[in-house]
Design an enzyme around this catalytic site. Structure first.
Site, PDB file in Angstrom:
ATOM      1  N   CYS A 112      -1.413   3.352  -2.287  1.00 29.56           N
ATOM      2  CA  CYS A 112      -2.172   3.507  -1.044  1.00 29.56           C
ATOM      3  C   CYS A 112      -1.273   3.917   0.131  1.00 29.56           C
ATOM      4  CB  CYS A 112      -2.999   2.257  -0.764  1.00 29.56           C
ATOM      5  SG  CYS A 112      -4.449   2.643   0.208  1.00 29.56           S
ATOM      6  N   HIS A 220      -6.142   1.236  -5.517  1.00 32.10           N
ATOM      7  CA  HIS A 220      -5.469  -0.056  -5.658  1.00 32.10           C
ATOM      8  C   HIS A 220      -5.562  -0.589  -7.088  1.00 32.10           C
ATOM      9  CE1 HIS A 220      -4.395  -0.900  -1.470  1.00 32.10           C
ATOM     10  NE2 HIS A 220      -5.380  -0.057  -1.228  1.00 32.10           N
ATOM     11  N   GLU A 222      -3.462  -2.518  -8.465  1.00 34.10           N
ATOM     12  CA  GLU A 222      -2.920  -3.885  -8.534  1.00 34.10           C
ATOM     13  C   GLU A 222      -4.011  -4.945  -8.517  1.00 34.10           C
ATOM     14  OE1 GLU A 222      -3.111  -2.222  -5.767  1.00 34.10           O
ATOM     15  OE2 GLU A 222      -3.926  -3.661  -4.329  1.00 34.10           O
TER      16      GLU A 222
HETATM   17  N1  LIG Z   1      -3.457   2.222   6.194  1.00 32.33           N
HETATM   18  C1  LIG Z   1      -3.559   3.333   5.296  1.00 32.33           C
HETATM   19  C2  LIG Z   1      -3.307   2.878   3.874  1.00 32.33           C
HETATM   20  C3  LIG Z   1      -4.447   2.069   3.368  1.00 32.33           C
HETATM   21  C4  LIG Z   1      -4.027   0.878   2.546  1.00 32.33           C
HETATM   22  O1  LIG Z   1      -2.898   0.732   2.093  1.00 32.33           O
HETATM   23  N2  LIG Z   1      -5.003  -0.006   2.401  1.00 32.33           N
HETATM   24  C5  LIG Z   1      -4.754  -1.291   1.850  1.00 32.33           C
HETATM   25  C6  LIG Z   1      -5.288  -2.341   2.787  1.00 32.33           C
HETATM   26  C7  LIG Z   1      -6.282  -3.197   2.094  1.00 32.33           C
HETATM   27  C8  LIG Z   1      -6.943  -4.189   3.042  1.00 32.33           C
HETATM   28  O2  LIG Z   1      -7.408  -3.740   4.098  1.00 32.33           O
HETATM   29  O3  LIG Z   1      -6.975  -5.383   2.714  1.00 32.33           O
HETATM   30  C9  LIG Z   1      -4.928   3.996   5.389  1.00 32.33           C
HETATM   31  O4  LIG Z   1      -5.843   3.386   5.958  1.00 32.33           O
HETATM   32  O5  LIG Z   1      -5.074   5.117   4.868  1.00 32.33           O
END
Ligand SMILES: N[C@@H](CCC(=O)NCCCC(=O)O)C(=O)O
Length: 254
Positions: A112, A220, A222
């Site tokens: 991500c 994601h 994971e």
């Molecule tokens: N901030 C970036 C990457 C998005 C990301 O890594 N999301 C994971 C967060 C999960 C959560 O909100 O719990 C984007 O928004 O593109």
């Protein structure tokens, strides 16, 4: 016992009146349960860290997601409201770890925010608020307090034939979750697109001519390790690459 040590760069978070260097537990668990490796959280230091000292001691690098975004100055754009929130310390350490891990052939899985850092670290750029772009679906996290709903599998991707990812998952369609507002805009010269969403959003990349495992995914995997075939296969393949390195460590960097 664990079959290798994997660096995970931390985010800077603030709660309980402290500033923390933190990594979400779902990545820690997926590394242990899905890849069979021991994760080691690396502090986020805006002045930088000696990443070669870290890489001399680990067998892989796992770059986690985050609600923060890569600062646009890293890809030559001016900061606007829509680019935030930021974590410059995470930007610094994570992208230095990415560059050196690729140069040294240390297995790298970027998730991500991680695929976005991978693209920027190698010279690419990002688009922000992609749901506002013509023809794009909404890739943002669903507004729900339920974590399983937030990370629910909810759109298809198409995996390119002959790609690295196809060697792990097979080519063709796969179903993934989606929690992001940004995505790859100009792809870095050394990256190959491995999978796209139905609206053309880049969903996976690999590093061209990388000496080791070097894959980034926008979704994601994971979160569903242990109950989703795509997630399990990705972490198993990463774990295999880490195990191999652990058994035959390359020479420390000069
Ligand atoms: N901030 C970036 C990457 C998005 C990301 O890594 N999301 C994971 C967060 C999960 C959560 O909100 O719990 C984007 O928004 O593109």
């Amino acid at each position: 016992m664990h079959n290798g040590l994997v660096a995970i760069p931390a985010d800077i978070r603030s709660f309980d009146g402290y500033t923390w260097h933190a990594a979400p537990d779902q990545y820690i668990r997926a590394a242990i349960d899905g890849a069979g490796v021991l994760p080691l959280v690396v502090p986020a230091l805006e002045d930088g860290a000696d990443v070669d000292m870290v890489l001399d001691r680990v067998d892989g690098v796992l770059i986690s997601g985050s609600r923060t975004n890569v600062h646009p100055s890293h890809y030559g754009e001016e900061e606007t409201e829509s680019h935030g929130p930021f974590d410059p310390a995470r930007d610094r350490v994570s992208m230095e770890l990415i560059r050196r891990a690729i140069e040294r052939g240390i297995p790298l899985l970027a998730i991500c925010r991680g695929i976005q850092e991978l693209n920027v670290a190698l010279g690419g750029s990002l688009a922000t608020e992609i749901q506002e772009l013509p023809g794009r679906i909404d890739h943002r996290k669903p507004e729900t307090p339920d974590r399983d709903e937030a990370f629910a599998i909810r759109h298809s991707i198409k995996i390119k034939e002959g790609s690295c990812l196809a060697s792990i998952l097979g080519s063709g369609e796969a179903q993934v979750n989606s929690l992001h507002r940004q995505a790859i805009s100009r792809i870095a010269p050394r990256l190959a697109t491995e999978a796209v969403a139905e609206d053309g959003t880049v969903e996976a990349v690999s590093v061209i001519d990388a000496p080791g495992f070097a894959i980034g995914v926008q979704w994601h995997p994971e979160y569903w390790v242990g109950s989703d075939h795509v997630s399990d296969r990705i972490f198993a393949a990463f774990g295999e690459a880490v195990r191999t390195r652990h058994k035959q460590p390359a020479q420390a960097a000069e």
